[in-house]
Design a protein around this motif. Structure first.
Motif, short mmCIF file in Angstrom:
data_model
loop_
_atom_site.label_atom_id
_atom_site.label_comp_id
_atom_site.label_asym_id
_atom_site.label_seq_id
_atom_site.Cartn_x
_atom_site.Cartn_y
_atom_site.Cartn_z
N GLU A 193 76.99 85.22 9.32
CA GLU A 193 77.27 84.11 9.33
C GLU A 193 78.37 83.02 8.94
OE1 GLU A 193 72.88 81.65 10.64
OE2 GLU A 193 74.02 83.16 10.83
N SER A 223 89.02 71.22 6.71
CA SER A 223 88.18 70.65 5.90
C SER A 223 87.44 71.07 4.61
CB SER A 223 87.23 71.35 6.49
OG SER A 223 87.02 71.21 8.18
N ALA A 256 89.59 67.68 3.39
CA ALA A 256 88.95 67.21 2.92
C ALA A 256 87.83 66.66 2.24
CB ALA A 256 88.49 66.93 4.98
N LEU A 257 87.18 67.71 1.86
CA LEU A 257 86.61 67.30 1.19
C LEU A 257 86.46 67.39 0.11
CD1 LEU A 257 83.50 70.26 2.61
CD2 LEU A 257 84.16 67.51 2.43
N ALA A 310 88.00 63.81 -0.66
CA ALA A 310 86.62 63.22 -0.92
C ALA A 310 86.03 62.73 -2.45
CB ALA A 310 85.68 63.31 0.56
N VAL A 311 85.67 64.58 -3.10
CA VAL A 311 84.93 64.36 -4.13
C VAL A 311 86.30 63.74 -5.12
CG1 VAL A 311 84.42 66.61 -5.40
CG2 VAL A 311 83.70 66.40 -3.06
N LEU A 345 78.84 65.84 -7.79
CA LEU A 345 77.86 66.48 -6.22
C LEU A 345 77.99 68.34 -6.52
CD1 LEU A 345 80.56 63.32 -4.02
CD2 LEU A 345 77.87 63.37 -3.52
N GLU A 346 77.37 68.28 -7.36
CA GLU A 346 77.59 69.98 -6.84
C GLU A 346 76.80 70.43 -5.59
OE1 GLU A 346 75.96 71.49 -11.23
OE2 GLU A 346 76.63 73.42 -11.15
N GLY A 347 76.01 69.71 -5.11
CA GLY A 347 76.00 70.60 -4.10
C GLY A 347 76.72 70.93 -3.08
N VAL A 348 77.87 69.89 -2.78
CA VAL A 348 79.16 69.91 -1.86
C VAL A 348 79.47 71.60 -1.96
CG1 VAL A 348 81.26 68.36 -1.32
CG2 VAL A 348 79.40 67.16 -1.36
N SER A 355 78.85 74.15 -2.54
CA SER A 355 78.71 75.12 -1.83
C SER A 355 78.91 75.81 -0.14
CB SER A 355 77.01 75.53 -1.69
OG SER A 355 76.61 74.13 -0.92
N THR A 356 79.34 74.49 0.19
CA THR A 356 79.95 74.53 1.94
C THR A 356 81.40 74.20 1.37
OG1 THR A 356 78.27 71.95 1.86
CG2 THR A 356 80.24 72.26 3.05
N MET A 397 83.91 77.62 3.18
CA MET A 397 85.18 77.39 3.96
C MET A 397 86.03 78.39 3.18
SD MET A 397 84.91 73.59 5.28
CE MET A 397 84.64 72.75 3.39
N GLU A 444 74.16 64.62 -0.75
CA GLU A 444 75.35 65.81 -0.83
C GLU A 444 75.82 65.96 0.33
OE1 GLU A 444 74.22 68.24 -3.29
OE2 GLU A 444 74.85 67.11 -5.34
N PHE A 480 77.35 62.73 2.21
CA PHE A 480 79.18 63.01 1.77
C PHE A 480 79.87 63.77 2.62
CE2 PHE A 480 82.11 63.51 -1.53
CZ PHE A 480 82.45 62.43 -1.01
N LEU A 484 84.38 64.50 7.11
CA LEU A 484 84.27 65.40 7.65
C LEU A 484 84.41 64.72 9.13
CD1 LEU A 484 82.77 68.43 7.28
CD2 LEU A 484 85.50 67.65 6.88
#
Lengths: 244, 244
Positions: free
Chosen positions: A79, A107, A110-111, A114-115, A167-170, A172-173, A177, B103, B106, B111
């Motif tokens: 995954e 990506s 960009a993230l 934004a953060v 935005l701590e969850g961001v 993990s995204t 990457m 999140e 966001f 993206l």
DNA sequence: CATTTCATGCTTGTATACTAGGGTACTATG
DNA sequence: CATAGTACCCTAGTATACAAGCATGAAATG
């Protein structure tokens, strides 16, 4: 077809030696999760280079568990695009795909930008002092030549912007990457770029402390753009690791 | 418990009825992958609402396979944050976590806007005609009240920007985050917003065709902001689906 | 010697058996 | 009647067994 990319064709010897997955099992946690973490760490750190065979049987014999938790760890790594499975043929550490590196870098940039824009809006002295403390420890790790610690603190630094932006969850995204491009960063780590990393981190914080949002964004973008610039030379030195 | 000797199947209050996972198995493909797709579709479409029990045993009995492929599908769905596993207690469809929705929204916005900015730079008549064809088919699906088709075409439309930007790999990242918020969109689908969706899609294309990059970005941002605006009313109507 | 064929051992995919822990309902005891 | 204990069943985690496909190489055949 995944022909073995083994740099050493003569290495008939079981490359079990490469499998220095030093796992100290915590019986309270799931075995599959611990195998996942150990394998991921070994792959991202290039200890298991692209093309390495990830035989379920070899690994489970090596660490003394059954195939099931090893399989489940491999599923998660597929995954993450760090392992490729060819049914009835084998599983292998995925090569570094140039298009994927390009797209994940896009990506991530960009993230993170934004953060950071949102973090700048609520930037405080407390955020600043916490971040500067991280950079200080990063400098210490560099002085001690503890590169694992250096990279761990690098993650903490970038993550701190997510925390500041609430935005701590961001993170993990971003981390997903990041893992897909981190092998490139490891390859470039020998280039003496690390002191510059610390300076660039400090420059971003300077701009934030001066309430210069646009300046901070520009400096973060510059910081993130440094890795791809040396990509071509890396490809030349480690051609076997790349595809596309 | 009042166990009747009679083992009538219907005597069980088992919500197996909710498990209308109509899988027609393709023996050439992996069972685990097909189970994953079926479960994901059922969860995202709210056919399996948040809180539903995802018992490995029930599911594998229901579709006639062993636990192993079902487990592997669940592992992937945990990675997608669509299922939560509580060891020794059970696995359940994850509730809609408000902070995660915020999140992921966001991240998706950041993206898609970054992708659109790049797509605008290389926008062509061919890209335009392809996208408009998608919107046309979406209107037809709405007229036929084929909402599954409508949503599928919605994905195709947004994906087309990734294609135009030559960043098609970014779409899979967007799609992951989209899946984590899509259940909210499904809840809001009854609000008669769908015709507006088509109009907003068209407006974005108008701006692109006019080489108005900033206008296109503004219209995409407006489009993506529509879903969250009605979030509060949705929470009121389906309170037990949400947490945080 | 060249070519075909088949045996063997590898791989992952799937099925099944076993383990340990939690939840619940019933029962025994005060 | 109230409460504590207990036994059973359910759960997921792990181990093991079996199936099927592919690669390799040796042996048999021309």
């Amino acid at each position: 077809m995944p022909v073995e990319i083994g740099a050493e064709p003569e290495a008939e010897v079981e490359d079990d030696s490469a499998l220095q997955l030093h796992i100290k099992f915590d019986p309270r946690r799931q075995v599959s999760a611990q195998v996942y973490e150990a394998l991921k760490k070994a792959i991202v750190s290039l200890q298991l280079p692209p093309g390495s065979s990830i035989s379920e049987n070899r690994i489970c014999r090596h660490i003394g568990v059954s195939r099931t938790p090893v399989r489940e760890a491999i599923i998660r790594l597929v995954e993450d695009e760090l392992i490729e499975v060819f049914p009835q043929k084998g599983s292998f550490v995925a090569p570094i795909k140039l298009s994927a590196v390009r797209e994940n870098h896009f990506s991530r940039k960009a993230l993170e930008l934004a953060v950071l824009r949102r973090a700048a809006a609520s930037w405080s002295a407390l955020h600043s002092s916490r971040a500067r403390y991280i950079v200080d420890r990063q400098a210490a790790a560099l002085g001690a030549e503890d590169f694992d610690d250096f990279h761990a603190l690098d993650e903490t630094f970038h993550r701190s912007f997510c925390v500041a932006a609430e935005l701590e969850g961001v993170w993990s995204t971003i981390q997903t990457m990041k893992a897909r491009v981190d092998r490139v960063h490891r390859l470039s780590a020998v280039q003496g770029r690390l002191p510059k990393v610390i300076a660039e981190h400090g420059a971003i914080l300077d701009a934030l402390d001066a309430s210069d949002c646009e300046g901070a964004l520009a400096r973060l973008e510059y910081h993130l753009e440094q890795a791809p610039t040396m990509l071509e030379t890396l490809i030349g030195k480690h051609e076997k690791y790349f595809v596309d």
